[in-house]
Write an enzyme that holds these catalytic residues in place. Sequence first.
Site, PDB file in Angstrom:
ATOM      1  N   ASP A  88      -7.957   6.040   2.427  1.00 38.61           N
ATOM      2  CA  ASP A  88      -8.283   4.955   1.516  1.00 38.61           C
ATOM      3  C   ASP A  88      -9.635   5.194   0.892  1.00 38.61           C
ATOM      4  OD1 ASP A  88      -6.754   2.428   3.589  1.00 38.61           O
ATOM      5  OD2 ASP A  88      -5.925   3.545   1.930  1.00 38.61           O
ATOM      6  N   ASP A 115       0.860  -1.184   0.000  1.00 40.20           N
ATOM      7  CA  ASP A 115       0.000   0.000   0.000  1.00 40.20           C
ATOM      8  C   ASP A 115       0.895   1.232   0.000  1.00 40.20           C
ATOM      9  OD1 ASP A 115      -2.070   1.743   0.102  1.00 40.20           O
ATOM     10  OD2 ASP A 115      -2.901   1.036   1.999  1.00 40.20           O
ATOM     11  N   VAL A 116       1.253   1.676  -1.207  1.00 41.85           N
ATOM     12  CA  VAL A 116       2.196   2.783  -1.361  1.00 41.85           C
ATOM     13  C   VAL A 116       1.559   4.013  -2.003  1.00 41.85           C
ATOM     14  CG1 VAL A 116       4.189   1.233  -1.433  1.00 41.85           C
ATOM     15  CG2 VAL A 116       3.048   1.853  -3.572  1.00 41.85           C
ATOM     16  N   LYS A 117       0.414   3.846  -2.663  1.00 46.32           N
ATOM     17  CA  LYS A 117      -0.368   4.931  -3.277  1.00 46.32           C
ATOM     18  C   LYS A 117       0.497   5.896  -4.090  1.00 46.32           C
ATOM     19  CE  LYS A 117      -4.247   4.830  -0.061  1.00 46.32           C
ATOM     20  NZ  LYS A 117      -3.724   3.871   0.940  1.00 46.32           N
ATOM     21  N   ARG A 118       1.318   5.363  -4.944  1.00 43.29           N
ATOM     22  CA  ARG A 118       2.129   6.213  -5.799  1.00 43.29           C
ATOM     23  C   ARG A 118       1.261   6.807  -6.904  1.00 43.29           C
ATOM     24  NH1 ARG A 118       5.052   5.812  -1.641  1.00 43.29           N
ATOM     25  NH2 ARG A 118       7.100   4.839  -1.764  1.00 43.29           N
TER      26      ARG A 118
END
Length: 261
Positions: free
Chosen positions: A261, A96-99
């Site tokens: 999220d 879960d890095v949400k780049r």
Amino acid sequence: MLQVDRLYEAVAQRGPVCVGLDTDPSYLPEGFAQPGRTAGENVFAFNCEVIEATKAAAACFKVQIAYYEALGLDGLRAYKDTVEYLRAQGLPVIADVKRGDIAKTAEMYAKAHLDGEFEADFVTLAPYMGLDSITPYTKYMTEKGKGVFVLCRTSNPGAKDYEYEKLADGRHVYDLVGDKLSAMGKDYMGAHGYSSLGLVIGGTHIEEAKEIRAKYRDSFFLIPGYGAQGGTAEDIAQYLAQGNGCLLYTSDAADERSSVD
């Protein structure tokens, strides 16, 4: 085998629960931290216990990198060790890095998290710079069977600020994002009918649940919002397709109400 097919089979065997390893040292039980171990080592030891206690009932695990980055190099070692521990047991793992960057920067993010020391099976991405923020990851989807989960309609209250704005054609912004990602994902289909390009669909806004599931039949969903954010089991069940096609995720209750999220 594509990772999305492995994920489908894991859900079929064990159900749609995704265990979040969003581990802060302050969450550790009293007396768990041992003298002589670093904060990162204590976190990793705790993660191992959580994994062993839940792996028989979990389809996959999601490791939120921010908790580990906050501990510096010590935390990144714990992150690396946790991801490796999961993958060594054949347990699907989402980084879960949400780049959300583009061009060479995105290529480096993709290489960092879908190859090498931080290699995971899936990564989370933010699409608001455009589809060229997703394309650098497709190399790993085709060559290594990796997958991505891209933010579409999120569970936080701030989703209303942008995602629910109406376009001239009557669609919401999240509809536009979902439509474009769904079309893009058709080039990366797995054997069980789901694309390697999945969507993050918040479980707190359920008014459109059945419509979203029907519209994006090919998309595996990662669904945050269960528990403290207000999502119920009955809500989340609307996103399942014959008992599969989504992952239910809840973060630590202390953190959930402010989750992006």
